[in-house]
Scaffold this motif. Structure first.
Motif, PDB file in Angstrom:
ATOM      1  N   MET A   1      37.929  47.382 -13.932  1.00 50.27           N
ATOM      2  CA  MET A   1      37.395  48.386 -13.009  1.00 50.27           C
ATOM      3  C   MET A   1      35.949  48.720 -13.353  1.00 50.27           C
ATOM      4  O   MET A   1      35.085  48.814 -12.469  1.00 50.27           O
ATOM      5  CB  MET A   1      38.263  49.648 -13.062  1.00 50.27           C
ATOM      6  N   LEU A   2      35.681  48.895 -14.647  1.00 55.53           N
ATOM      7  CA  LEU A   2      34.308  49.196 -15.049  1.00 55.53           C
ATOM      8  C   LEU A   2      33.397  48.007 -14.789  1.00 55.53           C
ATOM      9  O   LEU A   2      32.213  48.184 -14.461  1.00 55.53           O
ATOM     10  CB  LEU A   2      34.276  49.570 -16.539  1.00 55.53           C
ATOM     11  N   ALA A   3      33.938  46.803 -14.948  1.00 55.74           N
ATOM     12  CA  ALA A   3      33.126  45.612 -14.672  1.00 55.74           C
ATOM     13  C   ALA A   3      32.754  45.551 -13.194  1.00 55.74           C
ATOM     14  O   ALA A   3      31.628  45.167 -12.842  1.00 55.74           O
ATOM     15  CB  ALA A   3      33.896  44.357 -15.078  1.00 55.74           C
ATOM     16  N   ILE A   4      33.679  45.924 -12.319  1.00 58.40           N
ATOM     17  CA  ILE A   4      33.379  45.932 -10.882  1.00 58.40           C
ATOM     18  C   ILE A   4      32.293  46.956 -10.575  1.00 58.40           C
ATOM     19  O   ILE A   4      31.329  46.674  -9.839  1.00 58.40           O
ATOM     20  CB  ILE A   4      34.654  46.225 -10.075  1.00 58.40           C
ATOM     21  N   LEU A   5      32.428  48.162 -11.179  1.00 56.52           N
ATOM     22  CA  LEU A   5      31.422  49.194 -10.934  1.00 56.52           C
ATOM     23  C   LEU A   5      30.062  48.800 -11.518  1.00 56.52           C
ATOM     24  O   LEU A   5      29.024  48.925 -10.855  1.00 56.52           O
ATOM     25  CB  LEU A   5      31.892  50.521 -11.535  1.00 56.52           C
ATOM     26  N   ALA A   6      30.098  48.327 -12.788  1.00 51.92           N
ATOM     27  CA  ALA A   6      28.841  47.947 -13.423  1.00 51.92           C
ATOM     28  C   ALA A   6      28.225  46.732 -12.738  1.00 51.92           C
ATOM     29  O   ALA A   6      27.001  46.663 -12.549  1.00 51.92           O
ATOM     30  CB  ALA A   6      29.080  47.652 -14.910  1.00 51.92           C
ATOM     31  N   GLY A   7      29.057  45.764 -12.354  1.00 55.30           N
ATOM     32  CA  GLY A   7      28.539  44.597 -11.648  1.00 55.30           C
ATOM     33  C   GLY A   7      27.950  44.963 -10.299  1.00 55.30           C
ATOM     34  O   GLY A   7      26.902  44.431  -9.896  1.00 55.30           O
ATOM     35  N   GLY A   8      28.620  45.891  -9.600  1.00 52.48           N
ATOM     36  CA  GLY A   8      28.075  46.345  -8.329  1.00 52.48           C
ATOM     37  C   GLY A   8      26.737  47.041  -8.511  1.00 52.48           C
ATOM     38  O   GLY A   8      25.802  46.831  -7.729  1.00 52.48           O
ATOM     39  N   GLY A   9      26.646  47.888  -9.546  1.00 55.09           N
ATOM     40  CA  GLY A   9      25.377  48.555  -9.820  1.00 55.09           C
ATOM     41  C   GLY A   9      24.288  47.574 -10.208  1.00 55.09           C
ATOM     42  O   GLY A   9      23.125  47.717  -9.801  1.00 55.09           O
ATOM     43  N   PHE A  10      24.679  46.567 -10.999  1.00 49.07           N
ATOM     44  CA  PHE A  10      23.715  45.546 -11.419  1.00 49.07           C
ATOM     45  C   PHE A  10      23.183  44.783 -10.213  1.00 49.07           C
ATOM     46  O   PHE A  10      21.962  44.608 -10.046  1.00 49.07           O
ATOM     47  CB  PHE A  10      24.404  44.591 -12.397  1.00 49.07           C
ATOM     48  N   LEU A  11      24.087  44.341  -9.342  1.00 54.26           N
ATOM     49  CA  LEU A  11      23.663  43.579  -8.163  1.00 54.26           C
ATOM     50  C   LEU A  11      22.887  44.454  -7.183  1.00 54.26           C
ATOM     51  O   LEU A  11      21.926  43.988  -6.554  1.00 54.26           O
ATOM     52  CB  LEU A  11      24.895  42.970  -7.476  1.00 54.26           C
ATOM     53  N   SER A  12      23.310  45.713  -7.052  1.00 55.12           N
ATOM     54  CA  SER A  12      22.584  46.609  -6.138  1.00 55.12           C
ATOM     55  C   SER A  12      21.167  46.853  -6.634  1.00 55.12           C
ATOM     56  O   SER A  12      20.199  46.833  -5.843  1.00 55.12           O
ATOM     57  CB  SER A  12      23.328  47.944  -6.017  1.00 55.12           C
ATOM     58  N   THR A  13      21.027  47.090  -7.926  1.00 59.97           N
ATOM     59  CA  THR A  13      19.688  47.282  -8.493  1.00 59.97           C
ATOM     60  C   THR A  13      18.824  46.049  -8.300  1.00 59.97           C
ATOM     61  O   THR A  13      17.650  46.139  -7.912  1.00 59.97           O
ATOM     62  CB  THR A  13      19.800  47.617  -9.987  1.00 59.97           C
ATOM     63  N   LEU A  14      19.410  44.883  -8.549  1.00 62.95           N
ATOM     64  CA  LEU A  14      18.654  43.638  -8.400  1.00 62.95           C
ATOM     65  C   LEU A  14      18.290  43.393  -6.939  1.00 62.95           C
ATOM     66  O   LEU A  14      17.147  43.023  -6.619  1.00 62.95           O
ATOM     67  CB  LEU A  14      19.484  42.473  -8.949  1.00 62.95           C
ATOM     68  N   ALA A  15      19.231  43.624  -6.032  1.00 64.12           N
ATOM     69  CA  ALA A  15      18.984  43.356  -4.616  1.00 64.12           C
ATOM     70  C   ALA A  15      17.928  44.295  -4.053  1.00 64.12           C
ATOM     71  O   ALA A  15      17.019  43.867  -3.321  1.00 64.12           O
ATOM     72  CB  ALA A  15      20.286  43.483  -3.826  1.00 64.12           C
ATOM     73  N   THR A  16      18.027  45.588  -4.357  1.00 65.45           N
ATOM     74  CA  THR A  16      17.053  46.543  -3.823  1.00 65.45           C
ATOM     75  C   THR A  16      15.655  46.286  -4.383  1.00 65.45           C
ATOM     76  O   THR A  16      14.657  46.408  -3.658  1.00 65.45           O
ATOM     77  CB  THR A  16      17.482  47.976  -4.144  1.00 65.45           C
ATOM     78  N   SER A  17      15.582  45.925  -5.658  1.00 58.18           N
ATOM     79  CA  SER A  17      14.264  45.642  -6.244  1.00 58.18           C
ATOM     80  C   SER A  17      13.648  44.401  -5.613  1.00 58.18           C
ATOM     81  O   SER A  17      12.433  44.371  -5.337  1.00 58.18           O
ATOM     82  CB  SER A  17      14.386  45.474  -7.762  1.00 58.18           C
ATOM     83  N   LEU A  18      14.464  43.379  -5.371  1.00 58.81           N
ATOM     84  CA  LEU A  18      13.944  42.165  -4.732  1.00 58.81           C
ATOM     85  C   LEU A  18      13.550  42.428  -3.287  1.00 58.81           C
ATOM     86  O   LEU A  18      12.520  41.922  -2.805  1.00 58.81           O
ATOM     87  CB  LEU A  18      14.996  41.047  -4.801  1.00 58.81           C
TER      88      LEU A  18
END
Length: 364
Positions: free
Chosen positions: A282-299
């Motif tokens: 569950m934490l991996a899903i949340l952390a992975g989502g945050g990681f991808l969201s941060t990367l996507a918005t920055s790009l």
């Protein structure tokens, strides 16, 4: 129409260089993105390491302790010799040893050098390959391996001589047989906290026959070594792995055989492992989502901010696939850098955790 210059066609080296230089030019923004990515991935890496270190460490500790894999009979009953052969043939059983009745196995040991020093111990049958004895069981009927508490009470060491005083009542008269025994070894304190002497199965059977029949000691041992074994009062066996313990316990209890085991502790560890694994997912899903969201918005913000520069490259002849490759390379560079920073932070936290828990857990 103007021909597309060959120098501006898809050249991964050129696109990589442009993407890398763009990140260096916007170093402050790149640093902020790296911090955001590492903040999302760092806790996840720390939890994953804690899960592997704690749960797997506990599992390895239990695996190294053969007592956790021990299953012993709870009460005396009749177990025929073929039953032991059947159990020993199971792939989940690594060692099995019969046990005689507890009342027949209690003897008084006397130091040969100090006759006034005596101590009563329980004799436990053992053999080569006994998991709880690092050096193996006794190799002869005249040998005994003492527990550390029994050896301390008798003030004896390996290669010392003891006299086993085996008493019985025949026609109302008390008879005592004195047998010399050599201390082959002293078992580590972790083996057992009780006063125990490990002997061969023939020795334990001989004592049982001697106490239950009017035969002499020599006749009792002759009967044991020549006649086939009948039935035994109990057993102790050791499962090959932790996962085999509940299965063996269930099978034995299904035959109405009461046993003592650590199946409850093993089940608790498995339940904890399952729950922590679910939490980690569950934490991996949340952390992975945050990681991808941060990367996507920055790009997305970076591409929007460099729209004019990218349009200029397109106007000079760079094809669309090369322009698409530009943000992809930047995404790979920033995600790799973020994971690297997160791994470094998690490694430093792991050092601190090991230092803190070293005071409460035995770390090898």
């Amino acid at each position: 129409m103007t021909a597309t210059p060959s120098s501006l066609r898809i050249r991964p080296g050129l696109v990589f260089s442009l993407a890398w230089r763009a990140l260096l030019h916007d170093r402050l923004l790149t640093l902020c993105v790296l911090i955001g990515l590492s903040a999302a991935a760092g806790p996840l890496l720390t939890l994953a390491g804690l899960h592997a270190g704690l749960i797997e460490g506990m599992r390895e500790t239990l695996l190294e302790d053969p007592h956790i894999r021990e299953i012993s009979s709870a009460t005396n009953r009749s177990f025929p010799a073929p039953w032991f052969a059947q159990m020993a043939a199971q792939p989940t059983v690594v060692f099995i040893m019969p046990r005689t009745r507890a009342l027949a196995a209690s003897v008084l040991l006397q130091s040969a050098d100090a006759p006034d020093v005596t101590h009563r111990v329980e004799l436990v049958p053992s053999a080569a390959g006994d998991p709880i004895l690092p050096g193996g069981g006794p190799r002869a009927d005249t040998q005994v391996i003492l527990s550390s508490s029994a050896a301390a009470s008798l003030h004896v060491h390996p290669n010392d001589t003891l006299n086993a005083r085996i008493s019985r009542f025949v026609d109302g008269h008390r008879e005592v047989a004195v047998l010399p025994l050599t201390v082959r070894a002293v078992a580590p304190a972790a083996v057992t906290t009780q006063d125990v002497g490990f002997v061969t199965l023939d020795m334990a059977r001989g004592i049982e026959v001697f106490r239950e029949s009017p035969q002499t000691w020599d006749d009792a041992m002759r009967q044991v070594t020549t006649a086939p074994a009948g039935a035994f009062a109990g057993f102790r066996l050791y499962a090959r792995t932790l996962d085999d313990v509940p299965q063996l316990v269930q099978g034995l209890e299904g035959r109405d055989i009461g046993v003592m085991s650590h199946a409850g502790e093993i089940a608790g560890l498995e339940k904890m492992d399952h729950q922590v694994s679910l939490l980690l997912v569950m934490l991996a899903i949340l952390a992975g989502g945050g990681f991808l969201s941060t990367l996507a918005t920055s790009l997305w913000a970076n591409v929007a901010r460099k729209r004019q520069s990218l349009a200029l490259l397109r106007f000079t002849g760079m094809r669309s696939p090369a322009l698409v490759l530009f943000p992809v390379i930047q995404a790979l560079l920033m995600s790799g850098g973020g994971l690297l920073v997160a791994w470094g932070g998690a490694a430093m936290v792991a050092v601190w955790i090991n230092h803190v828990f070293a005071a409460t857990m035995a770390l090898d």
